[in-house]
Design a protein around this motif. Structure first.
Motif, mmCIF file in Angstrom:
data_model
loop_
_atom_site.group_PDB
_atom_site.id
_atom_site.type_symbol
_atom_site.label_atom_id
_atom_site.label_comp_id
_atom_site.label_asym_id
_atom_site.label_seq_id
_atom_site.Cartn_x
_atom_site.Cartn_y
_atom_site.Cartn_z
ATOM 1 N N PRO A 146 0.825 -1.218 0.000
ATOM 2 C CA PRO A 146 0.000 0.000 0.000
ATOM 3 C C PRO A 146 0.857 1.265 0.000
ATOM 4 O O PRO A 146 0.927 1.990 0.973
ATOM 5 C CB PRO A 146 -0.807 -0.127 1.285
ATOM 6 C CG PRO A 146 0.027 -0.967 2.171
ATOM 7 C CD PRO A 146 0.829 -1.876 1.304
ATOM 8 N N ASP A 205 -0.027 1.778 -5.665
ATOM 9 C CA ASP A 205 -1.325 2.239 -6.170
ATOM 10 C C ASP A 205 -1.237 2.670 -7.626
ATOM 11 O O ASP A 205 -2.155 2.412 -8.415
ATOM 12 C CB ASP A 205 -1.836 3.401 -5.301
ATOM 13 C CG ASP A 205 -2.372 2.903 -3.962
ATOM 14 O OD1 ASP A 205 -2.400 1.670 -3.766
ATOM 15 O OD2 ASP A 205 -2.761 3.738 -3.123
ATOM 16 N N THR A 206 -0.115 3.297 -8.003
ATOM 17 C CA THR A 206 0.095 3.680 -9.413
ATOM 18 C C THR A 206 0.058 2.432 -10.295
ATOM 19 O O THR A 206 -0.563 2.424 -11.362
ATOM 20 C CB THR A 206 1.470 4.370 -9.577
ATOM 21 O OG1 THR A 206 1.549 5.437 -8.646
ATOM 22 C CG2 THR A 206 1.661 4.891 -10.977
ATOM 23 N N TYR A 243 -3.406 1.047 -10.704
ATOM 24 C CA TYR A 243 -4.166 1.878 -11.625
ATOM 25 C C TYR A 243 -3.776 1.578 -13.072
ATOM 26 O O TYR A 243 -4.632 1.420 -13.950
ATOM 27 C CB TYR A 243 -3.929 3.353 -11.299
ATOM 28 C CG TYR A 243 -4.727 4.296 -12.152
ATOM 29 C CD1 TYR A 243 -6.110 4.429 -11.979
ATOM 30 C CD2 TYR A 243 -4.105 5.048 -13.135
ATOM 31 C CE1 TYR A 243 -6.842 5.283 -12.775
ATOM 32 C CE2 TYR A 243 -4.831 5.913 -13.942
ATOM 33 C CZ TYR A 243 -6.203 6.027 -13.759
ATOM 34 O OH TYR A 243 -6.928 6.874 -14.548
ATOM 35 N N THR A 282 -8.667 -5.517 -5.115
ATOM 36 C CA THR A 282 -7.412 -5.324 -4.373
ATOM 37 C C THR A 282 -7.616 -5.885 -2.979
ATOM 38 O O THR A 282 -8.735 -5.926 -2.477
ATOM 39 C CB THR A 282 -7.019 -3.835 -4.251
ATOM 40 O OG1 THR A 282 -7.971 -3.194 -3.402
ATOM 41 C CG2 THR A 282 -6.994 -3.146 -5.588
ATOM 42 N N ARG A 326 -7.301 -2.644 2.440
ATOM 43 C CA ARG A 326 -6.445 -1.801 3.283
ATOM 44 C C ARG A 326 -7.224 -1.533 4.557
ATOM 45 O O ARG A 326 -8.415 -1.242 4.501
ATOM 46 C CB ARG A 326 -6.176 -0.448 2.606
ATOM 47 C CG ARG A 326 -5.771 -0.515 1.163
ATOM 48 C CD ARG A 326 -4.442 -1.156 1.022
ATOM 49 N NE ARG A 326 -3.918 -0.966 -0.326
ATOM 50 C CZ ARG A 326 -3.130 -1.852 -0.911
ATOM 51 N NH1 ARG A 326 -2.810 -2.966 -0.294
ATOM 52 N NH2 ARG A 326 -2.653 -1.623 -2.114
ATOM 53 N N ARG A 380 -9.298 5.054 4.666
ATOM 54 C CA ARG A 380 -9.647 3.959 3.752
ATOM 55 C C ARG A 380 -10.390 2.858 4.481
ATOM 56 O O ARG A 380 -11.277 2.205 3.943
ATOM 57 C CB ARG A 380 -8.379 3.367 3.152
ATOM 58 C CG ARG A 380 -7.730 4.265 2.141
ATOM 59 C CD ARG A 380 -6.808 3.431 1.302
ATOM 60 N NE ARG A 380 -6.040 4.265 0.404
ATOM 61 C CZ ARG A 380 -5.238 3.777 -0.531
ATOM 62 N NH1 ARG A 380 -5.108 2.474 -0.668
ATOM 63 N NH2 ARG A 380 -4.574 4.571 -1.314
#
Lengths: 205, 205
Positions: free
Chosen positions: B146, B151-152, B155, B170, B173, B191
């Motif tokens: 995380p 995350d990039t 995506y 995913t 989290r 989150r």
């Protein structure tokens, strides 16, 4: 943990067999090596293999060496009438890094330890006695660790050398520079009191 | 520190080049090896050399392996319609040790990281897209760390797969089991709130 590869398992086991490295650290090292190129890992592996295979021990003082004589014994500028007795080559490095000892060394490769079954005949004591007699050494400085086994070894060697005119000294036991009195154990403090110095000697005169 | 032997210096440098091992620890390891027999040090050295030289990467999922296919991909009992995407083989080990995933893996060998100059073409993303299309994968579970880079990467992959009917999920989290709310950072807590679960799902139904 089950590894997907026998090679990884072997390498993890190899690293984990070293002191101070557990399974998790070993795995981290293995992952690191897997990301490096082959030449780098070969260099590491070969330097470990060569280390043990090709290392020599100085014929005089048993210090590790690449040649027949170590660089201290081969150095004509070192005083040859003083021998500093140490447990292993790490202690040689430690004393050398002080730059305060100009004599030569004798590495015992251990100390007498009845609990671990190490007797005087397994150590390089016989060759020390021979060296002291042959080279008419003036002073033998005992720089062993301040433990029961270290003191036993000092006592044993001093008895072996009692018929020679050689002076036997030990490095001072005392409170370490920067240490605090209240945290010093009583044996050290007692010895430190017993071997107190005149003021003018304290600063090395 | 000046070493009395080039062999020792090489071995100390080799160990000290590994992550988490400094010069002093390296010297301690070298002394340990010097006290062991030649067979033991050869075994350690050879397992390091063989590790990198002979390791294979699974042709399907890029996990490390001794064979053409890793033991997960070669196992006919694993569900072949779910792929878990991870950063490296250590994450495969971590997920395998939970015994809660029955699908297969895909090891990216890194994440997209503009700062470190790692772009998507250096990762195993193309082969993931091919695999998803070829095997008509139903679900791709993103199990990346995380972080911003993780995350990039999620995506980027989700955009690459947007024309397939594959479901992308995913791992959750949230606040770790045993953790304390007051010490959790705000992003995680936010989150964790946003992905709150109905009571009956919380205990895994």
């Amino acid at each position: 943990m089950k590894f997907p590869s026998q090679l990884v398992e072997d390498a993890v086991d190899a690293f984990a067999s070293l002191p101070g490295i557990g399974k998790k650290s070993a795995l981290r090292l293995v992952l690191h090596l897997l990301q490096k190129d082959v030449a780098y890992t070969e260099q590491i592996g070969n330097s470990i293999i060569k280390l043990r295979k090709e290392i020599k021990f100085c014929e005089e003082c048993h210090n590790i060496s690449d040649e027949r004589l170590c660089n201290v014994c081969a150095d004509p500028h070192r005083e040859s009438n003083t021998i500093c007795v140490v447990e292993n080559f790490k202690d040689v490095l430690a004393i050398e890094s002080t730059n305060h000892f100009r004599g030569k060394y004798h590495v015992l490769e251990g100390v007498i330890s009845p609990i671990d079954g190490i007797g005087p005949e397994q150590l390089n004591i016989e060759s020390l006695v021979e060296r002291v007699q042959r080279d008419q050494i003036e002073e033998v400085v005992m720089a062993l660790n301040p433990t029961m086994d270290g003191d036993t070894t000092i006592y044993y060697i001093s008895k072996k050398l009692k018929d020679t005119p050689t002076k036997i000294t030990t490095i001072a036991r005392g409170v370490a520079f920067g240490g605090e009195l209240e945290y010093v154990d009583e044996v050290t403090l007692a010895r430190s009191l017993a071997s107190r110095l005149p003021f003018d000697q304290y600063f090395g005169k």
